[in-house]
Scaffold this active site. Structure first.
Site, PDB file in Angstrom:
ATOM      1  NE  ARG A 170      56.024 -90.290  57.829  1.00 58.09           N
ATOM      2  CZ  ARG A 170      55.541 -91.514  58.048  1.00 58.09           C
ATOM      3  NH1 ARG A 170      55.820 -92.510  57.219  1.00 58.09           N
ATOM      4  NH2 ARG A 170      54.762 -91.747  59.068  1.00 58.09           N
ATOM      5  CB  SER A 244      57.137 -83.147  60.953  1.00 60.27           C
ATOM      6  OG  SER A 244      56.096 -83.777  61.645  1.00 60.27           O
ATOM      7  CD  GLU A 344      60.838 -85.300  56.938  1.00 60.70           C
ATOM      8  OE1 GLU A 344      61.477 -85.854  57.841  1.00 60.70           O
ATOM      9  OE2 GLU A 344      60.554 -85.830  55.852  1.00 60.70           O
TER      10      GLU A 344
HETATM   11  C1  LIG Z   1      49.656 -79.868  58.649  1.00 55.06           C
HETATM   12  C2  LIG Z   1      50.470 -80.919  57.952  1.00 55.06           C
HETATM   13  C3  LIG Z   1      50.442 -82.230  58.403  1.00 55.06           C
HETATM   14  C4  LIG Z   1      51.174 -83.231  57.758  1.00 55.06           C
HETATM   15  N1  LIG Z   1      51.089 -84.496  58.229  1.00 55.06           N
HETATM   16  C5  LIG Z   1      51.762 -85.495  57.606  1.00 55.06           C
HETATM   17  C6  LIG Z   1      51.642 -86.846  58.069  1.00 55.06           C
HETATM   18  O1  LIG Z   1      50.922 -87.151  59.016  1.00 55.06           O
HETATM   19  N2  LIG Z   1      52.343 -87.810  57.414  1.00 55.06           N
HETATM   20  C7  LIG Z   1      53.132 -87.515  56.335  1.00 55.06           C
HETATM   21  O2  LIG Z   1      53.738 -88.450  55.794  1.00 55.06           O
HETATM   22  N3  LIG Z   1      53.259 -86.242  55.884  1.00 55.06           N
HETATM   23  C8  LIG Z   1      52.598 -85.243  56.485  1.00 55.06           C
HETATM   24  N4  LIG Z   1      52.719 -83.942  56.037  1.00 55.06           N
HETATM   25  C9  LIG Z   1      53.606 -83.656  54.906  1.00 55.06           C
HETATM   26  C10 LIG Z   1      52.880 -83.577  53.531  1.00 55.06           C
HETATM   27  O3  LIG Z   1      51.508 -83.687  53.707  1.00 55.06           O
HETATM   28  C11 LIG Z   1      53.357 -84.707  52.614  1.00 55.06           C
HETATM   29  O4  LIG Z   1      54.741 -84.628  52.427  1.00 55.06           O
HETATM   30  C12 LIG Z   1      52.656 -84.646  51.238  1.00 55.06           C
HETATM   31  O5  LIG Z   1      52.901 -85.832  50.525  1.00 55.06           O
HETATM   32  C13 LIG Z   1      53.121 -83.452  50.420  1.00 55.06           C
HETATM   33  O6  LIG Z   1      52.312 -83.353  49.263  1.00 55.06           O
HETATM   34  P1  LIG Z   1      52.421 -82.086  48.314  1.00 55.06           P
HETATM   35  O7  LIG Z   1      51.633 -82.349  47.086  1.00 55.06           O
HETATM   36  O8  LIG Z   1      52.073 -80.859  49.047  1.00 55.06           O
HETATM   37  O9  LIG Z   1      53.977 -82.121  47.976  1.00 55.06           O
HETATM   38  P2  LIG Z   1      54.955 -80.918  47.582  1.00 55.06           P
HETATM   39  O10 LIG Z   1      55.354 -80.181  48.811  1.00 55.06           O
HETATM   40  O11 LIG Z   1      54.405 -80.138  46.467  1.00 55.06           O
HETATM   41  O12 LIG Z   1      56.204 -81.778  47.082  1.00 55.06           O
HETATM   42  C14 LIG Z   1      56.907 -82.588  47.984  1.00 55.06           C
HETATM   43  C15 LIG Z   1      58.057 -83.287  47.230  1.00 55.06           C
HETATM   44  O13 LIG Z   1      57.501 -84.203  46.277  1.00 55.06           O
HETATM   45  C16 LIG Z   1      57.937 -83.868  44.958  1.00 55.06           C
HETATM   46  N5  LIG Z   1      56.795 -84.092  44.071  1.00 55.06           N
HETATM   47  C17 LIG Z   1      55.550 -83.544  44.157  1.00 55.06           C
HETATM   48  N6  LIG Z   1      54.770 -84.046  43.172  1.00 55.06           N
HETATM   49  C18 LIG Z   1      55.535 -84.901  42.461  1.00 55.06           C
HETATM   50  C19 LIG Z   1      55.293 -85.729  41.318  1.00 55.06           C
HETATM   51  N7  LIG Z   1      54.104 -85.782  40.710  1.00 55.06           N
HETATM   52  N8  LIG Z   1      56.321 -86.492  40.856  1.00 55.06           N
HETATM   53  C20 LIG Z   1      57.537 -86.480  41.452  1.00 55.06           C
HETATM   54  N9  LIG Z   1      57.822 -85.728  42.525  1.00 55.06           N
HETATM   55  C21 LIG Z   1      56.824 -84.942  43.027  1.00 55.06           C
HETATM   56  C22 LIG Z   1      58.353 -82.398  45.018  1.00 55.06           C
HETATM   57  O14 LIG Z   1      59.304 -82.081  44.028  1.00 55.06           O
HETATM   58  C23 LIG Z   1      58.928 -82.320  46.417  1.00 55.06           C
HETATM   59  O15 LIG Z   1      60.244 -82.834  46.408  1.00 55.06           O
HETATM   60  C24 LIG Z   1      51.985 -82.921  56.636  1.00 55.06           C
HETATM   61  C25 LIG Z   1      52.006 -81.592  56.163  1.00 55.06           C
HETATM   62  C26 LIG Z   1      51.255 -80.615  56.805  1.00 55.06           C
HETATM   63  C27 LIG Z   1      51.265 -79.199  56.278  1.00 55.06           C
END
Ligand SMILES: Cc1cc2nc3c(=O)[nH]c(=O)nc-3n(C[C@H](O)[C@H](O)[C@H](O)COP(=O)(O)OP(=O)(O)OC[C@H]3O[C@@H](n4cnc5c(N)ncnc54)[C@H](O)[C@@H]3O)c2cc1C
Length: 358
Positions: A170, A244, A344
């Site tokens: 992660r 998480s 996290e």
């Molecule tokens: C119900 C639930 C279950 C989940 N299960 C898992 C799991 O099983 N495994 C897992 O690994 N994660 C899990 N997650 C966490 C989440 O899905 C991941 O972290 C996902 O990658 C976040 O994507 P996002 O577009 O919403 O990111 P955001 O929340 O929008 O951004 C996350 C981070 O990435 C950065 N970021 C976003 N886009 C870019 C870009 N284009 N360039 C550079 N930086 C960027 C942001 O600045 C921020 O720091 C879960 C979340 C939820 C709500």
């Protein structure tokens, strides 16, 4: 000849409630959408990136606890294409604003294997490398080839390969230090022959056994992962959450022995990092459950009844209440075990509260 014209982003005041899955009320005084990478260089020349915009995908790992003082830049680039193909594999390039689960669903429908275990992970393709998303024995780095990113420091584009990404559990280059890279697209290598499917993760194995499936195909794995996840995790659209919420803490062997003498059933795993020698990782969900917070609600927040590590928002509450709730939960764990939990998720208020890595 087609001439690509840099589209001017639309800057505006924007409520962020619908832009992060915890759904707290917050407002960005400047918000803009990036639809194409051609918007980036002109913005850089105007000095926009000096203002350190908050990069946002779907906000499923981000919580706006107060109104951000910095501009918010939502990455909305779209497009999926096959950039290379051989007899046994394809290389797929997906734009950063694509929804991750839709990419997985598309791949399974084409019979391309490698990411079926990562079905239903919320969020965008561009955020996937940031924490090297993973689930059910597979992580992004298993299929990752390269990504294209824009340096917010230097105003140039760069192709970044696997080594340079420094993927860990992660974690990656993009999670450490001052953010420099805006990820524009990600390229992954998927298989056509599916020799190496990953079905040995325990809950997956049990699920497939119950259905009498001995040699699962990628479609079986996809369906199994979707069913298991739906039964265990709350859908953020129905019950706002960020998955998480806390990291699994890494503690010294000395503290672990002390805790174990009081709680003989305390689980521990290798810390998995050479810098953490003599340390172990403890599941934060176990600590929260033991401290009595699994399924417990206070005001607008609670720890989910089926998964102690998922902090859920029942609605109508703000960042102040979230802080107070986090303090109650982390305080209970600290009192009982002497272990400090850290978030996290990316908490964003006046400044980013950095999440130190597990
Ligand atoms: C119900 C639930 C279950 C989940 N299960 C898992 C799991 O099983 N495994 C897992 O690994 N994660 C899990 N997650 C966490 C989440 O899905 C991941 O972290 C996902 O990658 C976040 O994507 P996002 O577009 O919403 O990111 P955001 O929340 O929008 O951004 C996350 C981070 O990435 C950065 N970021 C976003 N886009 C870019 C870009 N284009 N360039 C550079 N930086 C960027 C942001 O600045 C921020 O720091 C879960 C979340 C939820 C709500």
């Amino acid at each position: 000849m087609t001439v690509e014209v840099a589209e001017r982003p639309h800057f505006k005041t924007q409520s962020l409630e619908g832009y992060h899955s915890m759904g707290l009320k917050a407002t960005a005084s400047e918000f803009f959408l990036i639809h194409t990478k051609h918007q980036l260089a002109p913005l850089w020349r105007e000095g926009w990136f000096d203002r350190r915009p908050v990069l946002l995908g779907e906000g499923t790992n981000t919580v706006f606890i107060t109104d951000p003082k910095r501009p918010v830049c939502k990455i909305a680039m779209k497009g999926i294409r096959i950039s290379d193909e051989s007899e046994s594999s394809v290389r797929v390039q997906a734009a950063a604003g694509e929804n991750w689960h839709q990419l997985v669903t598309w791949a399974v429908a084409q019979n391309y294997g490698g990411i079926e275990n990562l079905a239903l992970i919320p969020g965008t393709v561009g955020a996937a490398p940031v924490q090297n998303i993973g689930a059910y024995g597979v992580e992004l780095s298993d299929v990752f080839e390269e990504l294209e990113a824009f340096s917010m420091k230097h105003g140039t584009f760069k192709t970044i390969g696997r080594e340079e990404c420094r993927f860990g559990y992660r974690s990656s280059l993009f999670k450490h230090g001052e953010p420099e890279w805006l990820i524009c697209s990600v390229s992954i290598r998927l298989t056509k022959d599916h020799h190496k499917l990953s079905s040995s993760y325990q809950s997956l194995e049990t699920y497939l056994e119950k259905l009498g499936i001995q040699t699962p195909g990628i479609g079986d794995l996809y369906q199994a992962v979707c069913s298991i996840r739906k039964s265990k995790l709350p859908d953020p659209k129905i019950l706002p959450n960020c998955g998480s919420f806390f990291k699994n803490p890494v503690i010294s062997m000395e503290r672990f022995r002390h805790c174990k003498s009081m709680f003989p059933d305390m689980p521990a795993y290798p810390a998995g990092d050479s810098t953490a020698k003599g340390h172990v990782k403890i599941p934060a969900g176990w600590l929260i459950e033991k401290a009595g917070w699994k399924g417990r609600r206070k005001g607008g927040f609670g720890m989910y009844r089926q998964h102690a590590l998922v902090l859920v928002h029942f609605g109508g509450s703000g960042g102040g209440e979230l802080h107070a709730f986090m303090e109650e939960v982390t305080g209970a764990v600290l009192n009982l075990f002497g272990i400090q939990l850290e978030p996290e998720v990316h908490l964003i208020g006046d400044t980013i509260i950095p999440s130190t890595q597990t």
